[in-house]
Write a protein that holds these residues in place. Structure first.
Motif, short mmCIF file in Angstrom:
data_model
loop_
_atom_site.label_atom_id
_atom_site.label_comp_id
_atom_site.label_asym_id
_atom_site.label_seq_id
_atom_site.Cartn_x
_atom_site.Cartn_y
_atom_site.Cartn_z
N LEU A 113 -15.59 -1.38 -13.06
CA LEU A 113 -15.84 -1.48 -14.50
C LEU A 113 -15.40 -2.81 -15.08
N ASN A 114 -14.37 -3.38 -14.47
CA ASN A 114 -13.85 -4.61 -15.06
C ASN A 114 -13.42 -5.58 -13.96
N PRO A 115 -14.37 -6.03 -13.14
CA PRO A 115 -14.01 -6.90 -12.02
C PRO A 115 -13.47 -8.24 -12.52
N GLN A 116 -12.39 -8.70 -11.93
CA GLN A 116 -11.74 -9.93 -12.40
C GLN A 116 -12.10 -11.14 -11.55
N SER A 117 -12.02 -10.99 -10.23
CA SER A 117 -12.21 -12.15 -9.36
C SER A 117 -13.69 -12.44 -9.15
N ASP A 118 -13.95 -13.64 -8.70
CA ASP A 118 -15.32 -14.04 -8.36
C ASP A 118 -15.94 -13.09 -7.36
N VAL A 172 -9.04 -7.11 -3.21
CA VAL A 172 -10.15 -8.01 -2.92
C VAL A 172 -9.58 -9.23 -2.22
N ILE A 173 -10.16 -9.57 -1.08
CA ILE A 173 -9.65 -10.70 -0.30
C ILE A 173 -10.68 -11.82 -0.30
N GLU A 174 -10.18 -13.02 -0.46
CA GLU A 174 -11.05 -14.20 -0.57
C GLU A 174 -10.30 -15.36 0.06
N GLN A 175 -10.88 -16.00 1.03
CA GLN A 175 -10.26 -17.14 1.73
C GLN A 175 -8.81 -16.87 2.12
N GLY A 176 -8.60 -15.69 2.67
CA GLY A 176 -7.27 -15.38 3.20
C GLY A 176 -6.23 -15.04 2.16
N GLU A 177 -6.65 -14.86 0.91
CA GLU A 177 -5.69 -14.48 -0.12
C GLU A 177 -6.20 -13.26 -0.86
N ILE A 208 0.86 -1.18 0.00
CA ILE A 208 0.00 0.00 0.00
C ILE A 208 0.90 1.23 0.00
N GLU A 209 0.67 2.10 -0.98
CA GLU A 209 1.53 3.28 -1.11
C GLU A 209 1.22 4.31 -0.02
N LYS A 210 2.25 5.07 0.35
CA LYS A 210 2.10 6.12 1.35
C LYS A 210 1.10 7.17 0.86
N GLY A 211 0.22 7.60 1.74
CA GLY A 211 -0.74 8.66 1.41
C GLY A 211 -1.97 8.19 0.66
N ASP A 212 -2.04 6.90 0.39
CA ASP A 212 -3.18 6.36 -0.35
C ASP A 212 -4.39 6.19 0.57
N ILE A 213 -5.57 6.12 -0.03
CA ILE A 213 -6.74 5.63 0.70
C ILE A 213 -7.06 4.29 0.08
N TYR A 214 -6.79 3.25 0.85
CA TYR A 214 -6.79 1.91 0.28
C TYR A 214 -7.89 1.07 0.89
N GLY A 215 -8.74 0.53 0.07
CA GLY A 215 -9.83 -0.32 0.55
C GLY A 215 -9.47 -1.79 0.45
N ILE A 216 -9.84 -2.54 1.48
CA ILE A 216 -9.70 -4.00 1.41
C ILE A 216 -11.10 -4.56 1.58
N ILE A 217 -11.59 -5.19 0.53
CA ILE A 217 -12.99 -5.62 0.56
C ILE A 217 -13.08 -7.13 0.47
N GLY A 218 -14.07 -7.68 1.10
CA GLY A 218 -14.28 -9.12 1.05
C GLY A 218 -15.55 -9.46 1.80
N PHE A 219 -16.05 -10.67 1.58
CA PHE A 219 -17.24 -11.10 2.30
C PHE A 219 -16.86 -11.52 3.72
N SER A 220 -17.86 -11.77 4.55
CA SER A 220 -17.59 -12.20 5.93
C SER A 220 -16.73 -13.46 5.92
N GLY A 221 -15.76 -13.49 6.79
CA GLY A 221 -14.93 -14.69 6.92
C GLY A 221 -13.81 -14.77 5.90
N ALA A 222 -13.67 -13.73 5.06
CA ALA A 222 -12.62 -13.77 4.04
C ALA A 222 -11.24 -13.53 4.64
N GLY A 223 -11.20 -12.95 5.84
CA GLY A 223 -9.92 -12.72 6.50
C GLY A 223 -9.53 -11.25 6.56
#
Lengths: 222, 262
Positions: free
Chosen positions: B230-235, B213-218, B28-43
């Motif tokens: 606009l172009n989501p890659q992961s499930d 995007v976090i999924e099963q701890g990864e 994560i770069e300095k000064g960024d606003i960084y989101g980490i998103i995932g469903f419940s239990g994703a870690g």
């Protein structure tokens, strides 16, 4: 009713209050120490230390499993060593303090454990030390619960002073047994009971008002 | 910069070992606003809590700037934590302390003197627009105000990083919005890095520049927020974006309904 009634009652009450104040003082001191140690050293506690936790917990259970009247007998040598006598209110303070401290330890423990773990985590997150967490988070946050628990304990100690009275500690309990029971002085028996009831009411009321006033300050409606 | 490498954490549960984080890498770069998103239990919560060691990772490293957080112990860890602010879903304010005392607490812990504390707390309370509530207790505040106190408390030691663990999940949409605005303006004013753990797309949409995007701890996807929508890659990302589409339609209807009522 005879004219010695008030004199006897007054002396009994004074001795009971003497035992109550000092035993409560020492028992609360020891109990806080035990309770804080239990919470600090438990699994996931701020000073986790399983062996210490185990030893303290076992010691508390050990003392608590003895009936109080037997504990007093066991503590006679200790009382003699600490205050020089095994008779009278001062000797009883030793037994009462040691007898009540483990109970106090458990209720302090349960009051401290009621504090939401999130508050401790928040304190950790900005760098609070284990002692900061114990004395600036857990104890102040648990204060209303602590006051209520300590009230229960002080009233329990009042009961114990009467038990101690049965074997030479003096106080209202001894008065009820020596005069009321053994000498058939029903006036003294009933008067003693009434004074003890009043005493317990006053203690409960005091504890409740302190807890309430803390809560009123913290949760006053805007 | 925050550099996380090879981070793993597992829990023992009744049904076996649960891998909350699995050799996770993230920068994560300095000064960024960084989101980490995932469903419940994703870690995601475990991840953010490993960043300041509220939880101990089994292996791997977390570095914030030049400080390798995972190598520190005791007093040095506590000093490092003073530079990592954190806010929580349940606010975690102390009920027995006033707003002022809550915000002053991290400074007391850091051993600052009274005059400094008074000045700094006043400053921070002004920043979160709560100067008039300094003498109030948390129970007298609304959810949004409580979170503002949480933010003030997290910022009072002038941290380099602000970790937000579902910080708006207990708030209504309007309050969420005002808290996000506040976080954004703090990021701009102070230049500190903001890491937000969330399951709310609105949070990403409103203030994040980049997202993982976090999924099963990864980490299964990283990129800009635009790419995510606009172009989501992961499930997981695709599921989220589908949900938001349906959500937006429903919300649109609701808003129109309310509008008609007025």
């Amino acid at each position: 009713m005879r004219d010695d009634l008030f004199e006897l009652l007054w002396e009994g009450l004074r001795e009971t209050l003497y035992m109550l104040v000092w035993s409560s003082f020492f028992a609360i001191l020891l109990g806080m120490l035990l309770g804080i140690t239990l919470v600090a050293t438990e699994k996931g506690g701020v000073l986790e230390n399983r062996p210490i936790h185990k030893v303290v917990s076992l010691a508390i259970n050990g003392v608590r499993s003895l009936p109080f009247i037997i504990l007093i007998v066991l503590l006679i040598p200790v009382a003699r060593w600490v205050v020089g006598t095994s008779l009278g209110p001062t000797a009883a303070v030793v037994s009462l303090s040691i007898g009540a401290a483990p109970f106090l330890g458990r209720i302090v423990e349960s009051a401290l454990k009621e504090v939401a773990p999130g508050k401790v985590e928040a304190a950790k997150s900005f760098g609070a030390s284990p002692l900061d967490i114990l004395f600036r988070v857990l104890i102040p946050e648990a204060l209303p619960a602590l006051v209520r628990s300590l009230t229960i304990a002080v009233i329990a100690i009042t009961e114990l002073t009467a038990v101690a009275g049965a074997i030479g500690a003096g106080g209202l309990g001894s008065l009820a047994i020596r005069f009321g029971y053994q000498r058939f002085r029903e006036d003294i028996l009933f008067a003693t009971v009434i004074v003890i009831i009043l005493l317990v009411q006053v203690l409960q009321w005091t504890g409740d008002s302190i807890a309430r006033s803390i809560n009123r300050r913290r949760y006053k409606p805007e | 910069m925050i550099a996380i490498s090879n981070l793993s954490k597992s829990y023992k549960t009744a049904s076996g070992v649960f891998k909350a984080l699995n050799k996770l890498d993230l920068t994560i770069e300095k000064g960024d606003i960084y989101g980490i998103i995932g469903f419940s239990g994703a870690g995601k919560s475990t991840l953010v809590r490993c960043m300041n060691r509220l939880e101990e990772p089994d292996e791997g490293a977390v570095a914030i700037g030049d400080t390798v957080i995972t190598e520190l112990e005791g007093k040095r860890l506590r000093e490092a934590r003073q530079k990592i602010g954190m806010i929580f879903q349940q606010f975690n304010l102390l009920d027995g302390k006033t707003v002022f005392q809550n915000v002053a607490f991290p400074l007391k812990v850091a051993g600052r003197d009274k005059a400094f504390i008074r000045k700094r707390v006043t400053e921070v309370l002004e920043m979160v627009q709560l100067s008039d509530k300094a003498g109030h207790y948390p129970s007298q505040l609304s959810g949004g105000q409580k979170q503002r106190v949480g933010i003030a408390r997290a910022l009072v030691n002038e941290p380099d990083v602000l970790l937000c663990d579902e910080a708006t999940s207990a708030l209504d949409p309007q309050t969420t919005y005002s808290i996000l605005e506040l976080l954004q303006s703090i990021n701009q004013q102070l230049g500190l890095t903001v890491v937000l753990i969330t399951h709310e797309l609105e949070v990403l949409q409103h203030i994040c520049n980049n997202v993982a995007v976090i999924e099963q701890g990864e980490i299964v996807e990283t990129g800009t927020v635009d790419q995510f929508f606009l172009n989501p890659q992961s499930d997981t990302a695709r599921r989220f974006v589908n949900i938001v589409e349906r959500y937006r339609q429903k919300r649109q209807l609701a808003v129109e309904g309310v509008g008609a009522g007025i």
